[in-house]
Design an enzyme around this catalytic site. Structure first.
Site, PDB file in Angstrom:
ATOM      1  N   GLU A 140      36.591   1.730 113.446  1.00 55.91           N
ATOM      2  CA  GLU A 140      37.664   0.890 112.892  1.00 55.91           C
ATOM      3  C   GLU A 140      38.974   1.145 113.641  1.00 55.91           C
ATOM      4  O   GLU A 140      39.430   2.298 113.746  1.00 55.91           O
ATOM      5  CB  GLU A 140      37.835   1.185 111.390  1.00 55.91           C
ATOM      6  N   LYS A 170      27.483   5.162 103.634  1.00 60.77           N
ATOM      7  CA  LYS A 170      28.467   5.357 104.707  1.00 60.77           C
ATOM      8  C   LYS A 170      29.572   6.243 104.153  1.00 60.77           C
ATOM      9  O   LYS A 170      29.925   6.151 102.969  1.00 60.77           O
ATOM     10  CB  LYS A 170      29.035   4.003 105.154  1.00 60.77           C
ATOM     11  N   GLU A 191      33.440   8.353 105.602  1.00 63.70           N
ATOM     12  CA  GLU A 191      34.438   8.392 106.680  1.00 63.70           C
ATOM     13  C   GLU A 191      34.608   9.808 107.222  1.00 63.70           C
ATOM     14  O   GLU A 191      34.784  10.752 106.450  1.00 63.70           O
ATOM     15  CB  GLU A 191      35.778   7.879 106.144  1.00 63.70           C
ATOM     16  N   ASP A 198      34.081   0.221 100.146  1.00 64.14           N
ATOM     17  CA  ASP A 198      35.085   0.593  99.137  1.00 64.14           C
ATOM     18  C   ASP A 198      36.358  -0.238  99.327  1.00 64.14           C
ATOM     19  O   ASP A 198      37.292  -0.149  98.533  1.00 64.14           O
ATOM     20  CB  ASP A 198      35.366   2.103  99.127  1.00 64.14           C
ATOM     21  N   SER A 199      36.361  -1.121 100.340  1.00 64.65           N
ATOM     22  CA  SER A 199      37.430  -2.126 100.442  1.00 64.65           C
ATOM     23  C   SER A 199      37.458  -2.977  99.175  1.00 64.65           C
ATOM     24  O   SER A 199      38.437  -3.681  98.916  1.00 64.65           O
ATOM     25  CB  SER A 199      37.224  -3.019 101.675  1.00 64.65           C
TER      26      SER A 199
HETATM   27  O1  KIV Z   1      35.131  -0.630 103.024  1.00 67.67           O
HETATM   28  C1  KIV Z   1      34.888  -1.422 103.937  1.00 67.67           C
HETATM   29  O2  KIV Z   1      34.843  -2.640 103.762  1.00 67.67           O
HETATM   30  C2  KIV Z   1      34.650  -0.870 105.257  1.00 67.67           C
HETATM   31  C3  KIV Z   1      34.656  -1.822 106.406  1.00 67.67           C
HETATM   32  C4  KIV Z   1      36.056  -2.160 106.732  1.00 67.67           C
HETATM   33  C5  KIV Z   1      33.936  -1.288 107.577  1.00 67.67           C
HETATM   34  O3  KIV Z   1      34.505   0.308 105.408  1.00 67.67           O
END
Ligand code: KIV
Length: 261
Positions: free
Chosen positions: A183, A114, A116, A47-48
């Site tokens: 992270e 994934k 958090e 989600d980056s």
């Molecule tokens: O969203 C993302 O790119 C991430 C990475 C920084 C691990 O969660």
């Protein structure tokens, strides 16, 4: 890419085989294809993308629809790599939503998801795994909590943070996570987690002693000169090279003689 398809079991087994995991983010067809051609075994549609592709100030603006759109684009590259997708902000607050949204990402082409958090989302993780969806954890600095926490802070310096990280990681493993991203965790705590956990740790800004490393690909390639990060030194100045080629091309077009009237 040719070769045997990489599954979440392949990634989980890399720890026992002593193979380091080099993971990167990919948000679209060409980048996913290039990463796969380079042999990257785990590609994350993170989600980056909110910041590095969509221009949002942080990841809290990313929606499920945006994640599904980018997962579909990446999945069209049919990577040999395991394609993991992030569950975005507030998409996994309740157990039934978490499973429903994880399924949507799978329908879009992801092969694992994934999210958090640790103990706070353990029921969601258990339900996702029980639904047959491979799950990767994310502990330490949690970008989706940037507003609540007032910035991006290193985790593990305080004894309470250290204890929380251990308990959260054990909870995720107990719920069936096949790997955990760490992270901005202090390197000694990341090393301890790596030694204690049976599943791979994949670090970002957490020192060299994790089972693998993950980076946001545009950070590695120097595509975003307006962001400067402590944990990554770009290996290429892609932004400057692209700017220079575009400017040269512009000059060459502007210098072309006009056709006689
Ligand atoms: O969203 C993302 O790119 C991430 C990475 C920084 C691990 O969660």
């Amino acid at each position: 890419m040719t070769g045997t398809k990489i599954t979440f079991e392949t990634i989980r087994g890399m720890k026992n085989r002593g193979e380091k995991i080099a993971a990167l983010t990919g948000y679209d067809f060409p980048m996913t294809r290039l990463l796969d051609m380079a042999g990257i075994p785990l590609i994350l549609v993170g989600d980056s993308l909110g910041m590095v592709v969509l221009g949002y100030p942080d990841t809290t603006h990313v929606t499920m629809a945006e994640m599904e759109h980018h997962v579909r684009a990446s999945a069209r590259a049919k990577p040999r790599a395991l394609l993991v997708a992030d569950l975005p902000y507030r998409s996994y607050e309740a157990v039934d939503c978490a499973v429903q949204n994880a399924r949507k990402l799978l329908v879009a082409g992801a092969e694992a998801v994934k999210a958090e958090g640790g103990r706070a989302i353990v029921e969601q993780v258990r339900a996702i795994v029980q639904a047959g969806i491979p799950f990767m954890g994310h502990l330490g600095m949690l970008p989706q909590k940037v507003l609540e926490e007032g910035g991006y802070h290193v985790k593990g310096k305080l004894e309470q943070e250290h204890a929380d990280l251990l308990a959260d990681a054990e909870a995720l493993v107990g719920a069936g996570a096949f790997a955990i991203v760490l992270e901005l965790v202090t390197p000694p705590v990341a090393r301890e987690l790596t030694r204690k956990l049976p599943v791979p740790t994949i670090g970002i800004g957490s020192g060299a002693e994790c089972d693998g490393q993950i980076l946001v690909t545009p950070d590695l390639l120097g595509m975003l000169p307006w962001f400067s990060l402590k944990h990554v030194k770009p290996k290429l100045n892609a932004a400057e090279q692209m700017r220079a080629v575009i400017a040269q091309w512009k000059t060459s077009v502007e210098g072309q003689a006009s056709a006689p009237a």
